[in-house]
Design an enzyme around this catalytic site. Structure first.
Site, PDB file in Angstrom:
ATOM      1  CD  GLU A 102      -2.805   1.509   0.482  1.00 48.68           C
ATOM      2  OE1 GLU A 102      -2.428   1.631  -0.701  1.00 48.68           O
ATOM      3  OE2 GLU A 102      -3.970   1.720   0.856  1.00 48.68           O
ATOM      4  CG  ASP A 103      -0.770   4.847  -1.663  1.00 53.33           C
ATOM      5  OD1 ASP A 103      -1.461   4.367  -0.740  1.00 53.33           O
ATOM      6  OD2 ASP A 103      -1.246   5.623  -2.513  1.00 53.33           O
ATOM      7  CG  ASP A 106      -4.570   9.993   5.876  1.00 51.62           C
ATOM      8  OD1 ASP A 106      -3.873  10.616   6.684  1.00 51.62           O
ATOM      9  OD2 ASP A 106      -5.513  10.507   5.255  1.00 51.62           O
ATOM     10  CG  PHE A 155      -2.670  15.538   0.405  1.00 56.13           C
ATOM     11  CD1 PHE A 155      -3.636  14.674   0.901  1.00 56.13           C
ATOM     12  CD2 PHE A 155      -2.356  15.478  -0.951  1.00 56.13           C
ATOM     13  CE1 PHE A 155      -4.282  13.768   0.067  1.00 56.13           C
ATOM     14  CE2 PHE A 155      -2.996  14.576  -1.800  1.00 56.13           C
ATOM     15  CZ  PHE A 155      -3.958  13.724  -1.284  1.00 56.13           C
ATOM     16  NE  ARG A 168      -2.563   7.866  -9.750  1.00 53.87           N
ATOM     17  CZ  ARG A 168      -3.165   7.663  -8.588  1.00 53.87           C
ATOM     18  NH1 ARG A 168      -2.458   7.398  -7.516  1.00 53.87           N
ATOM     19  NH2 ARG A 168      -4.476   7.702  -8.496  1.00 53.87           N
TER      20      ARG A 168
END
Ligand code: IMP
Ligand code: MG
Length: 185
Positions: A102-103, A106, A155, A168
């Site tokens: 997973e990136d 959060d 963010f 991206r």
């Protein structure tokens, strides 16, 4: 929002070199832990596709890859709290050792949801390898077994991370900044 006012990649938080070095370490750790077990690495679309590609090149172990699509955000940066499956795995994972790639974690909602969903398919094990973690933002407890970087509550965009689908392809992980150069709220 005008084109000039569109938030853009700003201050570099993690450079491409730092990413390379840390991902190589993670790959070696995974190869060591999963030797002989032929794990299924499940990349979470879309954010993790670059991370996944780099990670497996650094993991000298027999493994297979698959992808799962989830969507937890609208076009903006606010969590909706809802997790929707947009595309499923192409293979069965029953009895397999699954490693979710997973990136970012959060609030933790996406990863917690994915873990539950995949565990219901009776794999042998489920672990998670996450590139970035924002511990300050956590709303639900969720285990991260391999972590690249803990980052502050900002963010980020670049290296797979997007803002409304953009950025991206930016090489470094950057803080998203408004036209005024300040971090995007
Ligand atoms: P969570 O469910 O709140 O943990 O959110 C996880 C998902 O939100 C990740 O898979 C990302 O797609 C997205 N996300 C969270 N923070 C960021 C960020 O800083 N930049 C880009 N995407 C993010
Ligand atoms: Mg994601």
């Amino acid at each position: 929002m005008t084109a000039e006012g569109l938030p853009r990649p700003g201050r570099v938080l993690i450079t491409r070199d730092e990413l390379d070095a840390r991902i190589a370490e993670l790959g070696r750790e995974i190869a060591r832990d999963y030797g002989g077990r032929r794990p299924v690495l499940v990349g979470v679309l879309q954010g993790a596709f670059l991370f996944m590609a780099d990670l497996i090149r650094h993991a000298p172990v027999d493994l297979v890859t698959d992808f799962i699509g989830v969507s937890s955000y609208g076009p903006d940066t606010q969590a909706s709290g809802e997790v929707r499956l947009t595309s499923d795995l192409s293979t069965t994972i029953e009895g397999r050792d699954v490693l979710i790639v997973e990136d970012i974690v959060d609030t933790g909602l996406t990863l917690a949801h994915l873990r539950r969903r995949l565990e219901a398919r009776r794999p042998r094990s489920v672990r998670a390898c996450v590139l970035c973690d924002k511990p300050e933002r956590r709303r639900v407890e969720v285990a991260v077994d391999y972590l690249g970087f803990a980052i502050p509550n900002v963010f980020v965009v670049g290296y797979g991370f997007d803002f409304g689908g953009l950025y991206r392809n930016h090489p470094h992980v950057c803080v998203l900044e408004g036209g005024d150069g300040r971090p995007h709220a």
